[in-house]
Scaffold this active site. Structure first.
Site, PDB file in Angstrom:
ATOM      1  CG  HIS A 101      -1.738  -1.219   1.376  1.00 34.56           C
ATOM      2  ND1 HIS A 101      -2.706  -1.570   0.471  1.00 34.56           N
ATOM      3  CD2 HIS A 101      -1.722  -2.196   2.308  1.00 34.56           C
ATOM      4  CE1 HIS A 101      -3.260  -2.707   0.857  1.00 34.56           C
ATOM      5  NE2 HIS A 101      -2.682  -3.117   1.962  1.00 34.56           N
ATOM      6  CD  GLU A 119      -2.935  -3.958   5.554  1.00 39.17           C
ATOM      7  OE1 GLU A 119      -3.670  -3.296   4.809  1.00 39.17           O
ATOM      8  OE2 GLU A 119      -2.690  -5.152   5.366  1.00 39.17           O
ATOM      9  CG  HIS A 176       0.912  -6.694   3.225  1.00 39.09           C
ATOM     10  ND1 HIS A 176       1.242  -5.458   2.756  1.00 39.09           N
ATOM     11  CD2 HIS A 176      -0.435  -6.753   3.162  1.00 39.09           C
ATOM     12  CE1 HIS A 176       0.152  -4.797   2.439  1.00 39.09           C
ATOM     13  NE2 HIS A 176      -0.896  -5.563   2.671  1.00 39.09           N
ATOM     14  NE  ARG A 196      -5.444  -7.973  -6.472  1.00 45.06           N
ATOM     15  CZ  ARG A 196      -6.440  -7.477  -7.187  1.00 45.06           C
ATOM     16  NH1 ARG A 196      -6.317  -7.285  -8.481  1.00 45.06           N
ATOM     17  NH2 ARG A 196      -7.581  -7.198  -6.622  1.00 45.06           N
TER      18      ARG A 196
END
Ligand code: ZN
Length: 322
Positions: A101, A119, A176, A196
Site C-alpha cells: 500500500h 494496517e 505483505h 498487487r
C-alpha cells in the site's frame, strides 16, 4: 442523562465476497453472511465501499459516514473529511494476493486524494502450520523488479510463522500477503488503495487474471525496511492492557477483562472488538449495559464517560494517537 452523555454505538457489519474467502465468518463468529466465499467483515467502517449502518440506539439506521459528518461531537470534534479508521475481520481460506500500500502522500497524488494505508493484523485463529508474508528481501528497485520478472517469489518474499495471538504491523511500503488458513482482525486507515504485486496466476469470476500494479508497487515499496522474524507479542501487559502498536494514524491495544475493568475516556473515541469470551459493555455516563461476545464491535464515543467492561473476555481496541 446529561446533554453530553452518549451511549455506545454498534455499527452493523458489511460483508464482502472475495475469491480467497471462506465461511468462517459464519462458523466461527456466527455472523449471518451471504452465500459464497466471504472474505471480509467490515465491522467498523465509513468507507464508501462499505459504509456501516448503525444498529439500535439513538442513531439507528444512520450510516457511520453520516454520523461522522453531522455529529462530530461524538468523535471528540476530531477534524477530517472522513472517519479515519476501518476495522475488519478477514477469513482467508485461500492466499490473498501479494500486495503493498502507498503512504498518504503517494495516494493523495496518484489516487484522487485517497488516504494511504497503514494496517496491522491481530491473528485470531489459524490452521496448523500457517505462514504469512511480511516484508521482502530485494535491496533496491532494480533488484525487486528483476526478482518479480523472474518469478523468484521464494527468494523475494519474507515468510514467517503465523499463530493465534501474533501481531503484525504493516507500514506503507511493506510487501505483505495473508496466507490460507488465517482469520485475523485488521485495524487500518480508512483506505482501499492496494497495489498487487503477484496473484498466484489466479483468474477471477470473469476468467481473467486480476490486474497487477507492478510500476506503482516499485514506486512505493520501502526497500530499506527490515522484515520481521515473527509476530510474537513481546510488549508487557499492564493491568490487562498490552499496547500492540502506536503510530501516527492509530494506537492499538489488547485488553483482557477478568471480572470488572474500566477504560478511562482518554481518547476522542474508541473502536472496540471482542475477540474472545463474553460479558457486558457500558458507557459509564449512560449506564445501559450491552451484552457482548466474540465478534461484537462497537464505538465508545466522546461523552461516554469511560468504558466499563465486565465478564471474561479479550478485546482489541483502537483510537487516534494523543
Ligand atoms: Zn494489505
Amino acid at each position: 442523562m446529561s446533554e453530553t452523555a452518549h451511549d455506545l454505538i454498534f455499527p452493523v457489519p458489511v460483508f464482502h465476497e472475495k475469491i480467497w474467502g471462506g465461511r468462517k465468518l459464519a462458523t466461527e463468529f456466527g455472523y449471518e453472511i451471504p452465500d459464497g466465499p466471504i472474505g471480509e467483515c467490515w465491522a467498523i467502517s465509513a468507507h464508501p465501499n462499505g459504509d456501516c449502518t448503525i444498529g439500535g440506539g439513538e442513531w439507528e439506521g444512520m450510516r457511520l459516514s453520516e454520523l461522522w459528518d453531522s455529529h462530530r461531537e461524538l468523535f471528540g470534534g476530531v477534524e477530517g473529511d472522513r472517519f479515519p479508521l476501518l476495522i475488519k475481520i478477514i477469513d482467508a481460506k485461500d492466499n490473498l494476493s501479494v500486495q503493498v500500500h502507498p503512504d498518504d502522500a503517494y495516494a493523495a497524488e496518484h489516487e484522487n486524494g485517497s488516504l494511504g494505508k497503514r494496517e496491522c493484523w491481530y491473528i485470531l485463529s489459524t490452521d496448523p502450520d500457517t505462514t504469512i508474508v511480511v516484508g521482502q528481501r530485494a535491496h533496491d528497485r532494480a533488484e525487486f523488479a528483476q526478482m518479480v520478472e523472474e518469478g523468484r517469489w521464494d527468494d523475494l518474499l519474507n515468510v514467517v510463522p503465523c499463530r493465534p495471538g501474533d501481531f503484525f504491523r504493516i507500514e506503507p511500503g511493506c510487501v505483505h500477503a495473508i496466507q490460507e488458513g488465517t482469520v485475523l482482525l485488521e485495524t487500518q486507515q480508512s483506505s482501499d488503495v492496494t497495489y498487487r504485486v503477484y496473484d498466484y496466476d489466479r483468474v477471477g469470476d470473469d476468467g481473467k487474471p486480476r490486474d497487477l500494479h507492478i510500476s506503482q508497487s516499485l514506486d512505493v515499496v520501502d526497500y530499506a525496511m527490515e522484515a520481521p522474524a515473527s509476530g510474537e507479542v513481546t510488549a508487557p501487559e499492564a493491568d490487562g492492557v498490552t499496547e500492540l502498536m502506536d503510530c501516527p494514524n492509530f494506537v492499538v491495544e489488547r485488553v483482557r477483562v477478568c471480572g470488572e475493568k474500566v477504560l478511562a475516556e482518554d481518547w476522542p473515541f474508541l473502536c472496540a472488538s471482542v475477540i474472545e469470551g463474553s460479558g457486558t459493555a457500558t458507557a459509564v455516563a449512560d449506564g445501559t449495559a450491552h451484552e457482548i461476545g466474540r465478534g461484537a464491535h462497537f464505538i465508545a464515543p466522546a461523552g461516554c464517560g469511560g468504558l466499563a467492561l465486565s465478564g471474561e473476555m479479550t478485546l482489541v481496541v483502537s483510537h487516534l494517537p494523543a
